[in-house]
Structure formats: structure tokens, C-alpha cells
Scaffold this active site. Structure first.
Site, PDB file in Angstrom:
ATOM      1  N   ASP A  99     -20.303  -7.449   6.340  1.00  0.00           N
ATOM      2  CA  ASP A  99     -20.280  -7.455   5.011  1.00  0.00           C
ATOM      3  C   ASP A  99     -19.905  -8.678   4.664  1.00  0.00           C
ATOM      4  OD1 ASP A  99     -20.828  -4.829   5.512  1.00  0.00           O
ATOM      5  OD2 ASP A  99     -19.368  -3.777   4.109  1.00  0.00           O
ATOM      6  N   LYS A 173     -24.132  -4.667  -1.716  1.00  0.00           N
ATOM      7  CA  LYS A 173     -22.770  -4.041  -1.877  1.00  0.00           C
ATOM      8  C   LYS A 173     -22.025  -4.328  -3.242  1.00  0.00           C
ATOM      9  CE  LYS A 173     -18.084  -3.581   0.459  1.00  0.00           C
ATOM     10  NZ  LYS A 173     -17.741  -3.823   1.865  1.00  0.00           N
ATOM     11  N   LYS A 207     -24.476  -0.157  -1.038  1.00  0.00           N
ATOM     12  CA  LYS A 207     -23.350   0.537  -0.742  1.00  0.00           C
ATOM     13  C   LYS A 207     -22.289   0.373  -1.904  1.00  0.00           C
ATOM     14  CE  LYS A 207     -19.310  -0.275   2.189  1.00  0.00           C
ATOM     15  NZ  LYS A 207     -18.733  -1.101   3.395  1.00  0.00           N
TER      16      LYS A 207
END
Length: 247
Positions: A99, A173, A207
Site C-alpha cells: 500500500d 485506497k 479499499k
């Protein structure tokens, strides 16, 4: 709804942040892993320096739980070579998913070329190693227009430079969970920000991280179309409890 396979169970505090010793912090991570294995969560998300430790624990358990880590965390302002070095080391140590914090400050000052290059090269590294890349855009630091634009930038880079079979392996995300807001404003995913991301990321998955404080919040996000939930309170959410942690 069984949400366990949507859960990225997360612990990203350093010993200094948590006010613990290294040994005590390691035990927190060990408990996180044990809980994820016992409950069948999708993934455990830890800092890069903890990846090898988590890999050993999961190998002992012969578990299918995945390992995630954060790169250039939490500011995202590092030079490309530093992002790549940290990502390479994490992949070597056993990370399945990385990430990356996007350089949202560069984006806000309209240095789009730096942001685009970071996304291309870091995504390529992950995909070349058959890993999943997620791009944290830090919604609390952005206006609605910026959320739309930065989400579209990630999407357009992936659609331009990578193949259709890669699309599901590159996420957008919402948040690090570490951004400091003023006046009690949310620092993580909200229904509003996630809707903007979903509307502008397709076909890339999204996400939602930070701000999900109960089972109902998680289910609502999933029904909107979110594919992963990042939380440091997975067991409480699964149990139907209300949690107060920012992440």
C-alpha cells in the site's frame, strides 16, 4: 454478511507511537496474526520492518492469510528510488500486497508528472512480482474535486500502461489513518469520499480504510462496492461492537 475476507487487519504503530518496547510491540503484532489466522481474515497489514517476522509466524501456522505493508508511510513524499527500495525489500521479506502513499502534496501543487511516474514505476514493480499494489490517496487532505482527479489519475495510468488482466490488482485506497484533521473532521473513509472514489476508479477496486467503526459501516461500504476494509479493530467490528479508534 460474512465480511472476514474483506478485512485487512491492521497495526501500523511503531513502539514509540504505542509507548511500548520493541518486544511488547512484537507481541501486539503476534496477537494480530493469531487473530487473523483464527478468524480467517484476508490479510494482516504491518509496517515494512515487521513483514519478515509476520511471514515466519504465518509459515509456522501454514496459513493462507496474506501479508500487506505500507510504503513511504504516512506522508508519501519520498523520492521514487526510496519508494522502490522499500518496496523491493518488503517483497523480498514476503509481502503479498503493498500500500503506497501517493504523493498527494505533489498532486495538490500540480506536479502531476511526479505522481504519474511514481504510480507507473511502483505499480510495475508490484505486478512484475505478482503482487497487489494499492494507492493511498489520503481523502481527508483533498477536496472533492481533488479526490475525483487523483483517483482518475491512478485509473488512467493503469489503463494506459498495464493490461486488462492487471486491473483488479491495483487498488485505490482512501486513507493512511494517520492524517491529522482539524475540528474533529473525519481523517479516513466516509460514505461521501468512497462514493467519489468508486465513481472514478472503475475498473480498479477500492479499499476503504479509517473511520469504519462498526459492522454496519463495513457492510455499507461493501454494498457500495468496496473490495477491502482496512481496520485496526477487526475483531470488535466482527463482533458487532462500536470502536473509537481512528483507523
Amino acid at each position: 454478511m460474512d465480511i472476514r475476507q474483506y478485512i485487512d487487519s491492521t497495526y501500523l504503530k511503531t513502539p514509540a507511537m504505542a509507548g511500548t518496547t520493541i518486544k511488547e510491540n512484537n507481541e501486539v503484532v503476534r496477537s494480530l496474526v493469531n487473530e487473523a489466522v483464527a478468524n480467517g481474515y484476508k490479510l494482516v497489514m504491518v509496517r515494512p520492518e515487521m513483514v519478515a517476522f509476520v511471514k515466519r509466524l504465518l509459515c509456522v501456522e501454514k496459513s493462507k492469510v496474506l501479508i500487506g505493508t505500507v510504503i513511504d508511510f504516512p506522508e508519501g513524499e519520498g523520492m521514487l528510488f526510496k519508494k522502490l527500495d522499500e518496496a523491493n525489500k518488503s517483497i523480498y521479506d514476503g509481502a503479498d500486497e503493498l500500500d503506497f502513499v501517493i504523493d498527494y502534496k505533489a498532486f495538490k501543487r500540480r506536479d502531476f508528472e511526479k505522481v504519474k511516474t511514481d504510480v507507473i514505476e511502483c505499480t510495475r514493480l508490484c505486478l512484475d512480482h505478482k503482487k497487489i499494489a494499492k494507492w493511498i490517496i489520503e481523502v481527508a487532505a483533498l477536496s472533492d474535486k481533488e479526490i475525483i482527479s487523483i483517483t482518475a489519475l491512478v485509473k488512467n495510468v493503469v489503463l494506459t500502461y498495464f493490461s486488462e488482466s492487471d486491473y483488479f490488482n491495483v487498488f485505490v485506497k482512501s486513507s493512511t489513518g494517520f492524517y491529522k484533521t482539524e475540528s474533529g473532521k473525519p481523517n479516513g473513509a466516509t460514505i461521501h469520499s468512497v462514493k467519489l472514489m468508486l465513481e472514478n476508479s472503475f475498473p480498479l477496486p477500492v479499499k476503504a480504510a479509517g473511520g469504519i467503526r462498526n459492522y454496519e459501516d463495513a457492510v455499507q461500504m461493501i454494498r457500495l462496492g468496496v473490495k477491502r476494509i482496512g481496520t485496526s479493530s477487526a475483531s470488535e467490528i466482527i463482533a458487532g461492537e462500536q470502536v473509537s479508534d481512528e483507523y
